[in-house]
Design a protein around this motif. Structure first.
Motif, PDB file in Angstrom:
ATOM      1  N   UNK A 170      40.009  28.601  31.916  1.00 25.95           N
ATOM      2  CA  UNK A 170      40.161  28.486  33.242  1.00 25.95           C
ATOM      3  C   UNK A 170      38.509  29.854  33.677  1.00 25.95           C
ATOM      4  N   UNK A 171      37.266  29.525  32.849  1.00 19.97           N
ATOM      5  CA  UNK A 171      36.367  29.943  32.895  1.00 19.97           C
ATOM      6  C   UNK A 171      35.758  29.086  34.069  1.00 19.97           C
TER       7      UNK A 171
ATOM      8  N   UNK B  38      40.840  45.408  29.063  1.00 21.43           N
ATOM      9  CA  UNK B  38      40.429  43.691  29.024  1.00 21.43           C
ATOM     10  C   UNK B  38      40.504  42.635  30.738  1.00 21.43           C
ATOM     11  N   UNK B  39      40.550  43.340  31.892  1.00 24.82           N
ATOM     12  CA  UNK B  39      41.069  42.733  33.412  1.00 24.82           C
ATOM     13  C   UNK B  39      39.258  41.524  33.937  1.00 24.82           C
TER      14      UNK B  39
ATOM     15  N   UNK C  56      39.024  34.791  32.934  1.00 28.99           N
ATOM     16  CA  UNK C  56      39.881  33.278  32.867  1.00 28.99           C
ATOM     17  C   UNK C  56      39.515  32.323  31.112  1.00 28.99           C
ATOM     18  N   UNK C  57      39.497  34.195  30.078  1.00 27.43           N
ATOM     19  CA  UNK C  57      39.033  34.390  29.211  1.00 27.43           C
ATOM     20  C   UNK C  57      39.779  35.240  27.606  1.00 27.43           C
ATOM     21  N   UNK C  58      40.808  35.612  28.810  1.00 28.81           N
ATOM     22  CA  UNK C  58      41.761  36.400  27.360  1.00 28.81           C
ATOM     23  C   UNK C  58      42.590  35.395  26.806  1.00 28.81           C
TER      24      UNK C  58
ATOM     25  N   UNK D  65      42.123  40.665  24.205  1.00 22.49           N
ATOM     26  CA  UNK D  65      40.321  40.603  23.994  1.00 22.49           C
ATOM     27  C   UNK D  65      40.062  39.795  24.344  1.00 22.49           C
ATOM     28  N   UNK D  66      38.623  39.405  25.363  1.00 22.19           N
ATOM     29  CA  UNK D  66      37.839  38.315  25.272  1.00 22.19           C
ATOM     30  C   UNK D  66      37.558  37.199  24.085  1.00 22.19           C
TER      31      UNK D  66
END
Length: 169
Positions: free
Chosen positions: A13-14, A110-111, A117-119, A130-131
């Motif tokens: 959901x980036x 990793x906030x 939306x890419x974690x 991580x991303x």
């Protein structure tokens, strides 16, 4: 044949072109020091290409930063800035060891990747994420102009196509 499994990462959901880029403040590390900076401070100064990579000392992150260094992305008019779920100390060490001409946001929890939306969770490591590799071109108003986000691990963009998509050529 690679000696690792390719992993499908699932949907994201980036932010897409036209969306406001989520702002954040994290330690921004360069080759001399680090200090807390916000993304909006950087975009106030001009266009930013925000690049997410896995842990900064991973082969995947090194592959991305080596490629961008070789291609001279630091010589354009956009500010190239990375984000990874590593500490400022790790970022500082990797920048120094590789002579990278880029700045990196340290985001150990990793906030930032979560806000974008890419974690993704690391297989077999409860509570560790991580991303995924991702690129966002963000204009001086903080609006996303273009993006590329990995759909599997490991995955890297076609850099010639990416340069055109992000308007770096």
């Amino acid at each position: 044949m690679p000696d690792f499994d390719v992993v499908e990462l699932g949907p994201t959901d980036h932010p897409e072109a036209g969306d406001e880029a989520p702002d954040f403040t994290r330690p921004l590390v360069n080759d001399e020091f680090w200090e807390d900076r916000s993304l909006s401070e950087l975009t106030d100064e001009g266009r930013v290409i925000l690049i997410f990579t896995p842990m900064i000392a991973s082969y995947a992150a090194k592959y991305v930063w080596d490629e961008l260094t070789e291609r001279g992305w630091n010589e354009g008019d956009a500010r190239i800035v990375g984000v990874s779920a590593s500490t400022p100390y790790a970022h500082s060490s990797v920048i120094a060891d590789n002579d990278y001409p880029f700045e990196l946001f340290a985001d150990p929890a990793n906030g930032v990747a979560e806000r974008y939306g890419i974690a993704h969770d690391l297989d077999g490591m409860a509570g560790v994420s991580e991303p995924r590799t991702a690129f966002f071109a963000i204009d001086s108003d903080g609006v996303v102009e273009a993006s590329w986000v990995a759909t599997e691990w490991p995955e890297f963009p076609e850099y010639d196509d990416l340069e055109e998509q992000l308007d770096l050529v």
